[in-house]
Scaffold this motif. Structure first.
Motif, PDB file in Angstrom:
ATOM      1  N   TRP A   1      -7.394  14.379 -13.467  1.00 52.29           N
ATOM      2  CA  TRP A   1      -8.408  15.407 -13.177  1.00 52.29           C
ATOM      3  C   TRP A   1      -7.748  16.599 -12.487  1.00 52.29           C
ATOM      4  O   TRP A   1      -7.971  17.746 -12.869  1.00 52.29           O
ATOM      5  CB  TRP A   1      -9.510  14.795 -12.308  1.00 52.29           C
ATOM      6  CG  TRP A   1     -10.703  15.673 -12.127  1.00 52.29           C
ATOM      7  CD1 TRP A   1     -11.856  15.645 -12.859  1.00 52.29           C
ATOM      8  CD2 TRP A   1     -10.889  16.692 -11.131  1.00 52.29           C
ATOM      9  NE1 TRP A   1     -12.728  16.595 -12.381  1.00 52.29           N
ATOM     10  CE2 TRP A   1     -12.166  17.251 -11.325  1.00 52.29           C
ATOM     11  CE3 TRP A   1     -10.105  17.194 -10.098  1.00 52.29           C
ATOM     12  CZ2 TRP A   1     -12.673  18.276 -10.530  1.00 52.29           C
ATOM     13  CZ3 TRP A   1     -10.601  18.213  -9.306  1.00 52.29           C
ATOM     14  CH2 TRP A   1     -11.877  18.743  -9.524  1.00 52.29           C
ATOM     15  N   ILE A   2      -6.929  16.330 -11.482  1.00 49.88           N
ATOM     16  CA  ILE A   2      -6.248  17.400 -10.744  1.00 49.88           C
ATOM     17  C   ILE A   2      -5.290  18.149 -11.668  1.00 49.88           C
ATOM     18  O   ILE A   2      -5.198  19.378 -11.611  1.00 49.88           O
ATOM     19  CB  ILE A   2      -5.525  16.830  -9.503  1.00 49.88           C
ATOM     20  CG1 ILE A   2      -6.557  16.308  -8.491  1.00 49.88           C
ATOM     21  CG2 ILE A   2      -4.617  17.875  -8.863  1.00 49.88           C
ATOM     22  CD1 ILE A   2      -5.960  15.474  -7.362  1.00 49.88           C
ATOM     23  N   GLU A   3      -4.600  17.431 -12.536  1.00 47.18           N
ATOM     24  CA  GLU A   3      -3.697  18.080 -13.488  1.00 47.18           C
ATOM     25  C   GLU A   3      -4.470  19.029 -14.407  1.00 47.18           C
ATOM     26  O   GLU A   3      -4.023  20.151 -14.667  1.00 47.18           O
ATOM     27  CB  GLU A   3      -2.962  17.033 -14.325  1.00 47.18           C
ATOM     28  CG  GLU A   3      -2.004  17.646 -15.321  1.00 47.18           C
ATOM     29  CD  GLU A   3      -1.248  16.607 -16.143  1.00 47.18           C
ATOM     30  OE1 GLU A   3      -0.437  17.036 -16.965  1.00 47.18           O
ATOM     31  OE2 GLU A   3      -1.473  15.402 -15.958  1.00 47.18           O
ATOM     32  N   ALA A   4      -5.632  18.584 -14.871  1.00 53.63           N
ATOM     33  CA  ALA A   4      -6.459  19.438 -15.736  1.00 53.63           C
ATOM     34  C   ALA A   4      -6.867  20.711 -15.000  1.00 53.63           C
ATOM     35  O   ALA A   4      -6.771  21.813 -15.549  1.00 53.63           O
ATOM     36  CB  ALA A   4      -7.682  18.669 -16.217  1.00 53.63           C
ATOM     37  N   VAL A   5      -7.283  20.569 -13.755  1.00 57.07           N
ATOM     38  CA  VAL A   5      -7.661  21.741 -12.947  1.00 57.07           C
ATOM     39  C   VAL A   5      -6.452  22.659 -12.786  1.00 57.07           C
ATOM     40  O   VAL A   5      -6.567  23.883 -12.929  1.00 57.07           O
ATOM     41  CB  VAL A   5      -8.223  21.303 -11.573  1.00 57.07           C
ATOM     42  CG1 VAL A   5      -8.356  22.488 -10.637  1.00 57.07           C
ATOM     43  CG2 VAL A   5      -9.572  20.616 -11.743  1.00 57.07           C
ATOM     44  N   GLY A   6      -5.305  22.087 -12.512  1.00 58.88           N
ATOM     45  CA  GLY A   6      -4.087  22.866 -12.354  1.00 58.88           C
ATOM     46  C   GLY A   6      -3.680  23.612 -13.613  1.00 58.88           C
ATOM     47  O   GLY A   6      -3.044  24.661 -13.553  1.00 58.88           O
TER      48      GLY A   6
END
Length: 78
Positions: free
Chosen positions: A65-70
């Motif tokens: 999820w954090i990677e997608a946001v990044g």
């Protein structure tokens, strides 16, 4: 509270640190800020991974999820 709810309440510098260090142990000061924003690492929320002597880690799903946001993507809500 889910990551989608507390993430926007974090300082931009904290969000940037989490993106840049995604998958690493989360420092105590970042955990405090997450708690103040409404995220409880003591919960059984989907984003909570392991929490032990080596530190707190997000779940694999939260790391994604954090990677997608990044990457500028909008991850789906859980």
């Amino acid at each position: 509270m889910s990551i989608e709810q507390w993430w926007p309440k974090l300082k931009p510098s904290t969000r940037e640190w989490l993106i840049d260090n995604n998958g690493d142990a989360v420092p105590a000061e970042v955990l405090r800020e997450i708690g103040e924003a409404g995220g409880s690492v003591a919960s059984k929320a989907w984003w909570v991974g392991s929490n032990g002597p080596s530190g707190f880690y997000f779940s694999d799903e939260a790391i994604d999820w954090i990677e997608a946001v990044g990457n500028g993507e909008t991850p789906g809500n859980r």
